[in-house]
Design a protein around this motif. Sequence first.
Motif, PDB file in Angstrom:
ATOM      1  N   ASP A 179       0.653  -1.056  -0.066  1.00  0.00           N
ATOM      2  CA  ASP A 179      -0.258  -0.085  -0.028  1.00  0.00           C
ATOM      3  C   ASP A 179       0.904   1.259   0.133  1.00  0.00           C
ATOM      4  O   ASP A 179       1.568   1.495   0.760  1.00  0.00           O
ATOM      5  CB  ASP A 179      -1.043   0.078   1.066  1.00  0.00           C
ATOM      6  N   PHE A 180       0.520   2.140  -0.653  1.00  0.00           N
ATOM      7  CA  PHE A 180       1.420   3.440  -1.048  1.00  0.00           C
ATOM      8  C   PHE A 180       1.429   4.154   0.411  1.00  0.00           C
ATOM      9  O   PHE A 180       2.776   4.775   0.673  1.00  0.00           O
ATOM     10  CB  PHE A 180       0.567   4.396  -1.925  1.00  0.00           C
ATOM     11  N   LYS A 181       0.414   4.387   1.179  1.00  0.00           N
ATOM     12  CA  LYS A 181       0.633   5.098   2.296  1.00  0.00           C
ATOM     13  C   LYS A 181       1.417   4.260   3.431  1.00  0.00           C
ATOM     14  O   LYS A 181       2.288   4.836   4.164  1.00  0.00           O
ATOM     15  CB  LYS A 181      -0.628   5.183   3.076  1.00  0.00           C
ATOM     16  N   VAL A 182       1.459   2.848   3.430  1.00  0.00           N
ATOM     17  CA  VAL A 182       2.487   1.920   4.121  1.00  0.00           C
ATOM     18  C   VAL A 182       3.848   2.243   3.876  1.00  0.00           C
ATOM     19  O   VAL A 182       4.630   2.266   4.518  1.00  0.00           O
ATOM     20  CB  VAL A 182       1.878   0.583   4.002  1.00  0.00           C
ATOM     21  N   LEU A 183       4.073   2.190   2.471  1.00  0.00           N
ATOM     22  CA  LEU A 183       5.359   2.516   1.606  1.00  0.00           C
ATOM     23  C   LEU A 183       5.940   3.593   2.355  1.00  0.00           C
ATOM     24  O   LEU A 183       7.166   3.565   2.562  1.00  0.00           O
ATOM     25  CB  LEU A 183       5.014   2.635   0.379  1.00  0.00           C
ATOM     26  N   THR A 184       5.109   4.643   2.709  1.00  0.00           N
ATOM     27  CA  THR A 184       5.707   6.121   3.001  1.00  0.00           C
ATOM     28  C   THR A 184       6.091   5.845   4.723  1.00  0.00           C
ATOM     29  O   THR A 184       6.855   6.700   4.986  1.00  0.00           O
ATOM     30  CB  THR A 184       4.774   7.167   2.759  1.00  0.00           C
ATOM     31  N   GLN A 185       5.417   4.948   5.444  1.00  0.00           N
ATOM     32  CA  GLN A 185       5.836   4.833   6.490  1.00  0.00           C
ATOM     33  C   GLN A 185       6.926   3.920   6.822  1.00  0.00           C
ATOM     34  O   GLN A 185       7.517   3.919   7.853  1.00  0.00           O
ATOM     35  CB  GLN A 185       4.413   4.484   7.559  1.00  0.00           C
TER      36      GLN A 185
ATOM     37  N   LYS B 137      12.966  -5.216  13.275  1.00  0.00           N
ATOM     38  CA  LYS B 137      12.125  -6.053  13.743  1.00  0.00           C
ATOM     39  C   LYS B 137      10.755  -5.535  13.575  1.00  0.00           C
ATOM     40  O   LYS B 137      10.218  -4.492  13.935  1.00  0.00           O
ATOM     41  CB  LYS B 137      12.445  -6.537  15.318  1.00  0.00           C
ATOM     42  N   ILE B 138      10.036  -6.098  12.697  1.00  0.00           N
ATOM     43  CA  ILE B 138       8.739  -5.592  12.103  1.00  0.00           C
ATOM     44  C   ILE B 138       7.676  -6.543  12.117  1.00  0.00           C
ATOM     45  O   ILE B 138       8.023  -7.724  11.876  1.00  0.00           O
ATOM     46  CB  ILE B 138       8.810  -4.934  10.950  1.00  0.00           C
ATOM     47  N   THR B 139       6.324  -6.292  12.100  1.00  0.00           N
ATOM     48  CA  THR B 139       5.105  -7.248  11.795  1.00  0.00           C
ATOM     49  C   THR B 139       4.553  -6.612  10.495  1.00  0.00           C
ATOM     50  O   THR B 139       4.182  -5.605  10.426  1.00  0.00           O
ATOM     51  CB  THR B 139       4.315  -7.367  12.959  1.00  0.00           C
ATOM     52  N   THR B 140       4.420  -7.440   9.542  1.00  0.00           N
ATOM     53  CA  THR B 140       3.835  -6.834   8.456  1.00  0.00           C
ATOM     54  C   THR B 140       2.574  -7.925   8.271  1.00  0.00           C
ATOM     55  O   THR B 140       2.320  -8.649   8.706  1.00  0.00           O
ATOM     56  CB  THR B 140       4.702  -7.259   7.183  1.00  0.00           C
TER      57      THR B 140
ATOM     58  N   ILE C 155       0.873  -6.020   1.127  1.00  0.00           N
ATOM     59  CA  ILE C 155       1.476  -5.278   2.399  1.00  0.00           C
ATOM     60  C   ILE C 155       0.585  -4.268   2.805  1.00  0.00           C
ATOM     61  O   ILE C 155       0.547  -3.061   2.019  1.00  0.00           O
ATOM     62  CB  ILE C 155       2.791  -4.913   2.773  1.00  0.00           C
ATOM     63  N   ILE C 156      -0.280  -4.343   3.796  1.00  0.00           N
ATOM     64  CA  ILE C 156      -1.325  -3.208   4.222  1.00  0.00           C
ATOM     65  C   ILE C 156      -0.982  -2.639   5.463  1.00  0.00           C
ATOM     66  O   ILE C 156      -1.410  -1.662   5.732  1.00  0.00           O
ATOM     67  CB  ILE C 156      -2.841  -3.569   4.219  1.00  0.00           C
ATOM     68  N   PHE C 157      -0.071  -3.194   6.340  1.00  0.00           N
ATOM     69  CA  PHE C 157       0.287  -2.580   7.290  1.00  0.00           C
ATOM     70  C   PHE C 157       1.726  -3.113   7.938  1.00  0.00           C
ATOM     71  O   PHE C 157       2.094  -4.060   7.534  1.00  0.00           O
ATOM     72  CB  PHE C 157      -0.692  -2.868   8.516  1.00  0.00           C
ATOM     73  N   ILE C 158       2.416  -2.120   8.383  1.00  0.00           N
ATOM     74  CA  ILE C 158       3.640  -2.530   9.142  1.00  0.00           C
ATOM     75  C   ILE C 158       3.848  -2.008  10.457  1.00  0.00           C
ATOM     76  O   ILE C 158       3.557  -0.541  10.460  1.00  0.00           O
ATOM     77  CB  ILE C 158       4.795  -1.973   8.171  1.00  0.00           C
ATOM     78  N   GLU C 159       4.289  -2.836  11.430  1.00  0.00           N
ATOM     79  CA  GLU C 159       4.267  -2.210  12.806  1.00  0.00           C
ATOM     80  C   GLU C 159       5.509  -2.517  13.304  1.00  0.00           C
ATOM     81  O   GLU C 159       6.252  -3.455  12.752  1.00  0.00           O
ATOM     82  CB  GLU C 159       3.221  -2.985  13.666  1.00  0.00           C
ATOM     83  N   GLY C 160       6.305  -1.966  14.310  1.00  0.00           N
ATOM     84  CA  GLY C 160       7.433  -2.212  14.936  1.00  0.00           C
ATOM     85  C   GLY C 160       7.114  -3.436  15.815  1.00  0.00           C
ATOM     86  O   GLY C 160       6.335  -3.566  16.620  1.00  0.00           O
ATOM     87  N   GLY C 161       8.167  -4.115  15.856  1.00  0.00           N
ATOM     88  CA  GLY C 161       8.156  -5.276  17.128  1.00  0.00           C
ATOM     89  C   GLY C 161       7.380  -6.240  16.452  1.00  0.00           C
ATOM     90  O   GLY C 161       6.695  -6.517  15.521  1.00  0.00           O
ATOM     91  N   ASN C 162       7.042  -7.341  17.425  1.00  0.00           N
ATOM     92  CA  ASN C 162       6.184  -8.435  17.180  1.00  0.00           C
ATOM     93  C   ASN C 162       4.761  -8.158  17.592  1.00  0.00           C
ATOM     94  O   ASN C 162       4.568  -8.245  18.863  1.00  0.00           O
ATOM     95  CB  ASN C 162       6.934  -9.616  17.723  1.00  0.00           C
TER      96      ASN C 162
END
Lengths: 649, 649
Positions: free
Chosen positions: B159-165, B176-179, B190-197
């Motif tokens: 996702d474009f917004k996710v790409l920018t983040q 370390k991320i959670t996609t 990929i619609i979401f990326i968060e830090g950590g698990n």
Amino acid sequence: MIEKKIEIEIEPAGKRIFLENPVNGLDAILNSGIHIKSECGGKGTCGKCKIIIIDNKDNIALSKQEKKILTDKEIKHGVRLACQQIFDRNLKIFIPPSSLIEEQKLQIEGEELDIRVDPICKKYFLNLEKATLEDLKSDFSRINETLNKEYGKKAGNIDFKVLTQMPLVIRENSWKITTTLREKTKENEIIFIEGGNKTANNYGVAVDLGTTKIAVLLIDLLRGETIDGIGIMNPQIAFGEDVMSRLGFAINDNHNLRKIQKIVIDSINKTLKKICNRNKINPQQVIEMTVVGNTAMHHLFLGLPVRQLALSPFIPLINSAIDLKAREIGIDISPGAYLYMLPPIAGFVGSDHLAMILATRLYEQEGNCIGIDIGTNTEIALKTEKGIECVSTASGPAFEGAHIEYGMRAAPGAIEKVTINPDTCIPTIETISNKKPTGICGSGILSSISELLRSGIIDKSGKFNSNKKCLCKDDKGNLRYILFPQSYYKNIENEEDSKKINESAEIAGEDSENLKELKYRNNTISINQKDIVEIQLAMAAIRTGIDILMEKNNIGPNKIDKVIIAGAFGYYINPEDAINIGMLPPIPAKKITQVGNAAAVGAKMVLISREEREIAEEIARKIKYLELTTHPAFSDFFIKNTFFPEPDK
Amino acid sequence: MIEKKIEIEIEPAGKRIFLENPVNGLDAILNSGIHIKSECGGKGTCGKCKIIIIDNKDNIALSKQEKKILTDKEIKHGVRLACQQIFDRNLKIFIPPSSLIEEQKLQIEGEELDIRVDPICKKYFLNLEKATLEDLKSDFSRINETLNKEYGKKAGNIDFKVLTQMPLVIRENSWKITTTLREKTKENEIIFIEGGNKTANNYGVAVDLGTTKIAVLLIDLLRGETIDGIGIMNPQIAFGEDVMSRLGFAINDNHNLRKIQKIVIDSINKTLKKICNRNKINPQQVIEMTVVGNTAMHHLFLGLPVRQLALSPFIPLINSAIDLKAREIGIDISPGAYLYMLPPIAGFVGSDHLAMILATRLYEQEGNCIGIDIGTNTEIALKTEKGIECVSTASGPAFEGAHIEYGMRAAPGAIEKVTINPDTCIPTIETISNKKPTGICGSGILSSISELLRSGIIDKSGKFNSNKKCLCKDDKGNLRYILFPQSYYKNIENEEDSKKINESAEIAGEDSENLKELKYRNNTISINQKDIVEIQLAMAAIRTGIDILMEKNNIGPNKIDKVIIAGAFGYYINPEDAINIGMLPPIPAKKITQVGNAAAVGAKMVLISREEREIAEEIARKIKYLELTTHPAFSDFFIKNTFFPEPDK
């Protein structure tokens, strides 16, 4: 006595002028050879000589006339009238195209191949049956049923904005509509609905987004032809001339990132509008845009964060193609239209290089083939039977005229070719558009160095041979080789003018004895020792890239079957000059092809052909990137390559 | 003497009260049995009794206290304090939930099935290797490589917004991320990326968007469980209580369309925030929303034009599922999250019906099965071996309490069940939440009619049997059957209260002789002849739908194996009542199942299961819609069905 000159940098020509004393702006610009408009003779009444002061906008003088002629917004943004300004301090100014008598020509096209026209977006005319109480299909089903019956097609999806317009378009046009289907996957998407039969028109736009210039091509998607093209300066130049200063501007401040993104998007929208208007097309009819550019331009255009790209190890966010609704970043074409961004290859190898590889068919050349894009960063790809491997090398801006005392971009008046009579050491120069010389552009410098070397005026270490009588010393005792005025001119304007200029110039004459006496004067166009060092560094960077690629693939110069040089600069250079000074390995010049703006051609190819798009993505997936800076042999190669080869007498 | 009553319509209870004289607003509301808050005793100082005047907002009286307590915005939007208003003219008011002591309970859940939890969006924890000059993969490639190595997955898209983040999240969380991957097609996104698990949390929201109420369910996508649910009134009620008036509002004016869209989106966002807050979840963690609703709600929610839906032949724009970035219509969840809209089936058969068919497994029931959603429009589906065919029938709002003199929605205090002693003709009533009766809701009316019929108080044509002594006449000479006060009460609050109310009520007693003398008084709760006609029309509409479906498929009542009744109203009715009055065909009551809010269950099922989503879309593609209004036998069936069956004595 310490002499302090005033330095004025003039964009978009990329020309620097040096003033001894404060001078009226209009005079200074005209004297530099740039043809700025002026109708009132400098009274400040016609308002034609608008310039933009790029640096220190806050406290620029503002005359009564300027207050009268300029809008508040213009004044705020640093717009002034050249005739009302005194250039009394270092300045950087930008002359907008509207103030130039002749717009700077930007090469926006390159050599094209014949490919099958098969765009991803196609139009279908549908004569729908009107809905009745006996036939209650939804609008979308109705479209799909007719699409299927008439053309064997099916839409899996419809753009949301198009969906909101659909019922009105259908009903206001007696159920006769044209749908544009984007046939990317099995899930075809309806991206545009027009009333009536509009299948005879199908338009797309291909953009080559360069650091310095932007080429915008309006393409007929039915015939695969370029309807029109406009080249503009990349307005981001206001935030830095080179990639790194622009990244630096955007790196830490999201607001700056938005700003530098917006300026280029606004500029493309404006150009789009202009090119559409003059071809009587509504920009809303443009149903796809493809964009290629270096990785920094790619990221800044999309508003992607650039910190990881600007700092070591210089990582791009993404190296896959991006399909994005153009509206998401404010590109003003058809509401459902996509923007297709060819993938970057690495931090310093952009999608423009990929587009070049596609457009030149480098990937399917027989034998071993080098593809090279010369610029501030030079990208080099070597195709062997094992695949394609590429590098990026920091060749610097010397070829674009920067860091060269009398350097300028390839604009009218730039010296682009130099021939030195080996006996007299007197140069013959040719200028772009045959205008009076105002500076030296990249190909002119290359040509000069090659000739200086051949005629023994410099040696293989690049040093001036101080025994040569054609050299003269400036006030500080530095040696200079003067190109103008002391030359034979070819084809300046017309014969009459040519004569006049020749007369007005202080020609040293053919008598070599006179050279001895030649005295250096300011504002002649000359080459100094530092200029030569700049070129040595640039040339060494490029040659080192080529050498390391060749070594890694175990290929000597004799095994190179072809060298393809792309890009505007590469188009104008004399390949033999490039070989002579060692920028290219010693190969027969006939193996070298110059293709012009192959990046724009590649952008067009992926716009008009699904197959080309697939090929390009396939290349992107397979291409290998080799990092030069960590290569163990880099320094050795680089030092060796700063020396010119033995000249070919 | 012509009596002119003041009519006050109170939302969201759907209660109408009639006043002889102007009355203080707070008193009027409290007298009607609605528990509005008031702490200062009507002085206008506590500000708790806020109401919204829905009609004629412009010139409502404004007291000093109101000026003091209310904001300008509130005043502008018709908010007032009930205690400061005099109800001296016909009014429609809305009591916001915050002003009610007990929020109106909205049934938001239904019977659920055990299905395999396999949401389309899944999370993957990635421990990325840090980029170095020796490992220069793009962030996206790096993610993909690790995804593939660890989980055998690949993202084709981000996702474009996710790409920018993305780059910041990666680098601020030590790589370390959670996609979150949306695995819709082979092109996983990929619609979401968060830090950590963050793989232990995965949240979605299912929404049942009804004309009257909206159910918002917060779902745990890992376990498939409903974490929490909130039912709210659909705020579009301010633009019309029924679908047609809302469509009428939006039909010609794009501004109105935006307005009616915005009010429901704002309200859902607010509810989302509330439900997330109270479960300590950030709404930005919600990664998908599914929505079902009737076709008008579907279109208005998306802001789609409705002209073609509001006017004959009532065409929906689309009857395929819509996958849309939630942000495109302003739904405030995770920036890359999708909104999944189940497809409408026809102009008057919405995706809520499809969700019901899914949730009840109607499509795979053995034999012949009827599924029915009773409301202002009643949707009926008949599943046979040939597939599913459905109709929509305009049953009107009688079952929701409208057009019935003492009708109200199924709120506390509504009479929901009536039993009439056939000997004494005295009713025994039961109310929702066992509160003091304030009106009759749909199931209460159905129950009343069934009992009136069984006890011979009305005949099969629906007419009151004027010989019956239990009837009384009002001032205008119209017959009425009084339900309250003249009843036995069951379980009102507690026994003490029950006794008190029984005593305070004027009980006619068991002595049937007394009934003769019964005198009608205003503000008793009674049923009149017109009420019965309304029910006859509603009932006939539904039965006609069923009959035509059965006839077309050549299936008699004895061949019906199952009837599934969905919806809040359907959940509370007594199936035998429905058969007795002829709303359903004569079948054994044991063949009838009541499943509650199956639409919300369906919305949840497609949220937690890819397979269910596919099944639902498959049903939508195959289901046949039958238009009743153009069916040649419609009138005959309808007229026949306005008569009640012979009662089963």
